[in-house]
Design an enzyme around this catalytic site. Sequence first.
Site, PDB file in Angstrom:
ATOM      1  N   ASN A   9       0.802  -1.362   0.089  1.00  0.00           N
ATOM      2  CA  ASN A   9       0.035   0.200  -0.330  1.00  0.00           C
ATOM      3  C   ASN A   9       0.803   1.242   0.099  1.00  0.00           C
ATOM      4  O   ASN A   9       1.307   1.530   1.071  1.00  0.00           O
ATOM      5  CB  ASN A   9      -0.946   0.028   1.138  1.00  0.00           C
ATOM      6  CG  ASN A   9      -1.796   1.307   1.285  1.00  0.00           C
ATOM      7  OD1 ASN A   9      -1.924   2.087   0.526  1.00  0.00           O
ATOM      8  ND2 ASN A   9      -2.408   1.382   2.485  1.00  0.00           N
ATOM      9  N   LYS A  11      -0.182   4.203   0.078  1.00  0.00           N
ATOM     10  CA  LYS A  11      -0.763   5.426   0.516  1.00  0.00           C
ATOM     11  C   LYS A  11      -0.629   6.866  -0.155  1.00  0.00           C
ATOM     12  O   LYS A  11      -0.696   6.492  -1.586  1.00  0.00           O
ATOM     13  CB  LYS A  11      -0.184   5.566   1.835  1.00  0.00           C
ATOM     14  CG  LYS A  11      -0.196   4.221   2.949  1.00  0.00           C
ATOM     15  CD  LYS A  11       0.230   4.556   4.208  1.00  0.00           C
ATOM     16  CE  LYS A  11      -0.014   3.225   5.093  1.00  0.00           C
ATOM     17  NZ  LYS A  11       0.106   3.267   6.580  1.00  0.00           N
ATOM     18  N   GLU A  97      -6.618   4.314   8.400  1.00  0.00           N
ATOM     19  CA  GLU A  97      -6.608   5.808   8.011  1.00  0.00           C
ATOM     20  C   GLU A  97      -7.849   6.208   7.400  1.00  0.00           C
ATOM     21  O   GLU A  97      -8.253   7.580   7.732  1.00  0.00           O
ATOM     22  CB  GLU A  97      -5.093   6.028   6.937  1.00  0.00           C
ATOM     23  CG  GLU A  97      -4.262   5.987   7.733  1.00  0.00           C
ATOM     24  CD  GLU A  97      -2.999   5.330   6.873  1.00  0.00           C
ATOM     25  OE1 GLU A  97      -1.883   5.257   7.456  1.00  0.00           O
ATOM     26  OE2 GLU A  97      -3.122   5.342   5.593  1.00  0.00           O
ATOM     27  N   GLU A 165      -4.817  -5.265  10.674  1.00  0.00           N
ATOM     28  CA  GLU A 165      -3.773  -4.270  11.263  1.00  0.00           C
ATOM     29  C   GLU A 165      -4.082  -3.490  12.380  1.00  0.00           C
ATOM     30  O   GLU A 165      -4.843  -2.515  12.362  1.00  0.00           O
ATOM     31  CB  GLU A 165      -3.886  -3.293   9.767  1.00  0.00           C
ATOM     32  CG  GLU A 165      -3.515  -3.855   8.441  1.00  0.00           C
ATOM     33  CD  GLU A 165      -3.350  -2.861   7.502  1.00  0.00           C
ATOM     34  OE1 GLU A 165      -2.189  -2.712   6.863  1.00  0.00           O
ATOM     35  OE2 GLU A 165      -4.134  -1.770   7.299  1.00  0.00           O
ATOM     36  N   GLY A 171       2.898   2.312  10.497  1.00  0.00           N
ATOM     37  CA  GLY A 171       3.788   3.447  10.700  1.00  0.00           C
ATOM     38  C   GLY A 171       4.388   3.891  11.888  1.00  0.00           C
ATOM     39  O   GLY A 171       5.059   5.030  11.972  1.00  0.00           O
TER      40      GLY A 171
END
Length: 236
Positions: A9, A11, A97, A165, A171
């Site tokens: 990913n 992002k 997110e 996740e 992160g």
Amino acid sequence: MRKYLVGGNWKCNGNMAFAKSFPAEVLNNLKFNPSKVDVVVAPTALHIPTVQGVVGNNVQVATQNLSLTGDGAYTGELSTHMITDMGIKWTLTGHSERRTLFGESDADVAKKTKIALDAGMGVLACIGELKEEREGGITKQVNERQLNAIREQCDDWSNIVIAYEPVWAIGTGLTATPEIAQETHAEIREWLGKNVSKEAAASVRILYGGSVSDANAADLIQKEDIDAFLVGGASL
């Protein structure tokens, strides 16, 4: 044995130079057996056509998100008709997110998952708990709440891949230990057996995501219920 799936990913990262060079120099040089592992990369929507024009080597392309609506007066949205018209067969739904920063509810995620499935797409459906929820001992309840929303919309789970996740590990550099990840994955598989079917529990792939890197992947993949990874920052 369930087929592994490794997703990357991107992002909101990258530029045109990266969208051209990374597939050519990295993805196209990966060595893997496509009969044993699916490899899926999710660039930004803006970069998808560029990546599609460069990538080969059995690497598949996904969108990071999709619209709750179809074609029409929905400024800024991507409909499944547009996505599938581009030849894209995978999408993410429910990334933390999207949930925490953009206010997507469990119901929104479930509806998007159903819309994608109805369009013939495969879905990487993301679930996971916040740090305070982990510390409060309610990880299982949070995951089951998010999964129950999807179950209310979706009967057929054959094209759903669950990506667990833990939000506190995305992160941050923090990673669930292989033991913690396996415990949670086993709970998810148990939920599938009780709430979808025994067949789903045996066949649905459950990925781990949350600061996955080359340093910890080898230990995580040894666990029985971890069917590979959805990788964020390290996929760049």
